[in-house]
Design a protein around this motif. Structure first.
Motif, mmCIF file in Angstrom:
data_model
loop_
_atom_site.group_PDB
_atom_site.id
_atom_site.type_symbol
_atom_site.label_atom_id
_atom_site.label_comp_id
_atom_site.label_asym_id
_atom_site.label_seq_id
_atom_site.Cartn_x
_atom_site.Cartn_y
_atom_site.Cartn_z
ATOM 1 N N GLY A 1 0.833 -1.198 0.000
ATOM 2 C CA GLY A 1 0.000 0.000 0.000
ATOM 3 C C GLY A 1 0.861 1.238 0.000
ATOM 4 N N CYS A 2 0.347 2.294 0.582
ATOM 5 C CA CYS A 2 1.063 3.565 0.634
ATOM 6 C C CYS A 2 2.373 3.409 1.399
ATOM 7 N N PHE A 3 3.455 3.897 0.827
ATOM 8 C CA PHE A 3 4.750 3.719 1.489
ATOM 9 C C PHE A 3 4.861 4.488 2.789
ATOM 10 N N TRP A 4 4.037 5.505 3.008
ATOM 11 C CA TRP A 4 4.079 6.234 4.280
ATOM 12 C C TRP A 4 3.747 5.306 5.441
ATOM 13 N N CYS A 5 2.798 4.397 5.225
ATOM 14 C CA CYS A 5 2.381 3.466 6.288
ATOM 15 C C CYS A 5 3.499 2.481 6.630
ATOM 16 N N ILE A 6 4.036 1.861 5.615
ATOM 17 C CA ILE A 6 5.059 0.833 5.824
ATOM 18 C C ILE A 6 6.320 1.473 6.407
ATOM 19 N N GLU A 7 6.708 2.624 5.890
ATOM 20 C CA GLU A 7 7.891 3.320 6.381
ATOM 21 C C GLU A 7 7.743 3.659 7.859
ATOM 22 N N ALA A 8 6.587 4.184 8.263
ATOM 23 C CA ALA A 8 6.370 4.603 9.653
ATOM 24 C C ALA A 8 6.554 3.447 10.622
ATOM 25 N N VAL A 9 6.101 2.266 10.239
ATOM 26 C CA VAL A 9 6.249 1.094 11.103
ATOM 27 C C VAL A 9 7.707 0.660 11.197
ATOM 28 N N TYR A 10 8.359 0.472 10.057
ATOM 29 C CA TYR A 10 9.722 -0.065 10.084
ATOM 30 C C TYR A 10 10.742 0.894 10.694
ATOM 31 N N LEU A 11 10.431 2.178 10.732
ATOM 32 C CA LEU A 11 11.320 3.115 11.424
ATOM 33 C C LEU A 11 11.379 2.817 12.925
ATOM 34 N N ALA B 1 -3.249 10.681 10.252
ATOM 35 C CA ALA B 1 -4.009 10.477 11.479
ATOM 36 C C ALA B 1 -4.988 9.308 11.372
ATOM 37 N N PHE B 2 -5.602 9.127 10.208
ATOM 38 C CA PHE B 2 -6.655 8.130 10.079
ATOM 39 C C PHE B 2 -6.231 6.820 9.424
ATOM 40 N N VAL B 3 -5.100 6.813 8.727
ATOM 41 C CA VAL B 3 -4.653 5.589 8.051
ATOM 42 C C VAL B 3 -3.305 5.105 8.592
ATOM 43 N N VAL B 4 -2.319 5.982 8.651
ATOM 44 C CA VAL B 4 -0.980 5.569 9.080
ATOM 45 C C VAL B 4 -0.951 5.272 10.576
ATOM 46 N N GLU B 5 -1.442 6.199 11.386
ATOM 47 C CA GLU B 5 -1.384 6.037 12.848
ATOM 48 C C GLU B 5 -1.976 4.714 13.331
ATOM 49 N N PRO B 6 -3.163 4.288 12.851
ATOM 50 C CA PRO B 6 -3.693 2.996 13.312
ATOM 51 C C PRO B 6 -2.778 1.806 12.989
ATOM 52 N N LYS B 7 -2.073 1.866 11.865
ATOM 53 C CA LYS B 7 -1.145 0.781 11.534
ATOM 54 C C LYS B 7 0.051 0.782 12.477
ATOM 55 N N VAL B 8 0.537 1.966 12.818
ATOM 56 C CA VAL B 8 1.650 2.075 13.765
ATOM 57 C C VAL B 8 1.221 1.576 15.141
ATOM 58 N N VAL B 9 0.032 1.963 15.572
ATOM 59 C CA VAL B 9 -0.480 1.517 16.876
ATOM 60 C C VAL B 9 -0.642 -0.005 16.895
ATOM 61 N N LYS B 10 -1.177 -0.558 15.821
ATOM 62 C CA LYS B 10 -1.338 -2.018 15.719
ATOM 63 C C LYS B 10 0.014 -2.710 15.817
ATOM 64 N N PHE B 11 1.010 -2.187 15.090
ATOM 65 C CA PHE B 11 2.352 -2.763 15.158
ATOM 66 C C PHE B 11 2.878 -2.734 16.592
ATOM 67 N N ARG B 12 2.755 -1.587 17.251
ATOM 68 C CA ARG B 12 3.270 -1.453 18.621
ATOM 69 C C ARG B 12 2.626 -2.449 19.571
ATOM 70 N N LYS B 13 1.344 -2.711 19.381
ATOM 71 C CA LYS B 13 0.630 -3.676 20.240
ATOM 72 C C LYS B 13 1.038 -5.111 19.922
ATOM 73 N N MET B 14 1.083 -5.442 18.638
ATOM 74 C CA MET B 14 1.352 -6.826 18.234
ATOM 75 C C MET B 14 2.821 -7.218 18.341
ATOM 76 N N HIS B 15 3.707 -6.246 18.197
ATOM 77 C CA HIS B 15 5.140 -6.544 18.125
ATOM 78 C C HIS B 15 5.941 -5.686 19.103
ATOM 79 N N SER B 16 5.429 -5.496 20.286
ATOM 80 C CA SER B 16 6.113 -4.629 21.256
ATOM 81 C C SER B 16 7.535 -5.100 21.561
ATOM 82 N N ASN B 17 7.760 -6.392 21.445
ATOM 83 C CA ASN B 17 9.101 -6.939 21.689
ATOM 84 C C ASN B 17 10.108 -6.592 20.579
#
Length: 175
Positions: free
Chosen positions: A11-21, A156-172
């Protein structure tokens, strides 16, 4: 220290980039384009869907800290690999789910992870698995976009929820 590269489109590279950072062991993340026919495409050209490129992120990571398998497991939890040429309201081949493996070992790992993920999702996985293609860095204003524009509507409505999901699922795996 031997670093590896991964190139992923989900999808949008902004989403994927925000998580992997935020992933421990990932030392560099860059938004770009690959998989198309036109050399040096611009964002505007890629957005038309006519160049054949996918929006991707190129990751540099330390395999002593995080494995390619772990990189892919995160990938399959932060986007929907069952929707062909779309992620949510982002529609077009530029938003396809795709893994550009960089070695035979990465290809084998990707095939294995994709087979495992097929058992997790209710619909068939449509993620493409492709050999390396010419890669073009996206324009400067796309780099680190979410961190620079967290209150922008899409962020705020697309990227942030993916980052939050990552933080919850992969906190380690957080830095």
């Amino acid at each position: 220290m031997t670093m590896e590269t991964a190139v992923l489109g989900g999808g949008c590279f902004w989403c994927i980039e925000a998580v992997y950072l935020e992933v421990r062991g990932v030392t560099a993340v860059e938004s770009g384009y690959t998989g198309g026919q036109q050399p040096n495409p611009t964002y505007e050209q890629v957005c038309t869907g006519g160049t054949g490129h996918a929006e991707v992120v190129k990751l540099e990571f330390d395999p002593a800290v995080i494995s390619y398998r772990d990189i892919l497991e995160i990938f399959f939890t932060i986007h929907d690999p069952t929707t062909l040429n779309r992620q949510g309201n982002d529609v077009g081949t530029q938003y396809r789910s795709v893994i550009y493996y960089q070695s035979p070992e990465q290809e084998a790992t990707a095939r294995q992870v994709m087979a495992e993920m097929a058992a997790v999702w209710d619909a068939p996985i449509v993620t493409e698995l492709s050999p390396p293609q010419p890669y073009y860095r996206a324009e400067d204003y796309h780099q680190n976009y979410f961190a620079q524009h967290p209150l922008q509507g899409y962020c705020a409505f697309v990227v942030e929820p993916k980052v939050v999901k990552f933080r919850k699922m992969h906190s380690n795996r957080l830095k």
